[in-house]
Design a protein around this motif. Sequence first.
Motif: not given
Length: 318
Positions: A141-147, A191-198
């Motif tokens: 599982x990928x888990x969050x490093x914050x809340x 130009x690009x698509x990025x996922x940062x957290x949620x």
Amino acid sequence: MSKRSSTQDSVALAFELLKRIPRSYQITARELHQQLQHIGIDRDLRTIQRNLEMLCTHFDIIRDDRNKPYGYRWSKHAGGLALPTLSAQDALLLSLAEQYLSNLLPTNLTHSFSGFFEEARQRLSPVTSNTKEREWLQKVKVVSDGQPLLPPQVCSDVFKSVSEALFHNRLLNIEYHNAKQDKKSGLVMPLGLAQQGTRLYLVCRFDGYENERSVAVHRVTKATVSTFNFERPKDFKLSQYDADGRFGFGEGNRCKVKFSITKSIGEHLLESPLSLDQQVQVLPQYYVISATVVESLQLKRWLAGFGDDVHSVEITSI
């Protein structure tokens, strides 16, 4: 339309249907009709039904006509081209891709693979599978490093348009609001698509400007794909945009940061350094950390988040 073009279209439609008919479960003509619409093949439901009847007579496809709507699937004994089966390893890879990469795949590809994703789920279901590959999905599982936060709602039509424009290098008209709820609009070069957290961010150039900006996709209320293509700037690289700290509200400027942090709180920085040139001075109660990093608002927020456990902060621009 010429006879040759009509024949090619018929063959293409039949091939797309064959790819989407599963082996381990049934699918209806309406479900296939919706899948084809998602990838731009617009045929009426009756045409899909007629083609399915034709395919049933030429391929080892079973039609369940006990109840309406009829269900279609490949025979268990179908062979050669008529056996679109997945190995357990294939199913595991597709399941993980659907779970973690769905927002980073072009929507046309995601819809095109929808039949394979469903086949993968069936292949790894407890009813049909008792393999180590199915167990693996419960072990990683990928888990969050914050809340943990729920992802903001993204309009499906907006995401489809953003993905299409990005995939085909087409200009995009967007209407959106910023963090202050100010409504804005513009013609952009995606130009690009990025996922940062949620969160998903569209990196783009606005018409008339030479710099790149990030727009939160969930703040886009309307997106329309233009018929005009554009040539991607040769000097733009999404990896460099990230390395410059642009997703952390930086401008690519480097700085020297030095601070003292309580030992119990800063232990993780010995395992995961801020940079390759990080230096650590060990004091009785503190670590004194110094490193070269990108100067950004994210850096300042990160330091402030430690509260009284961090002090004597020095940030010097290079």
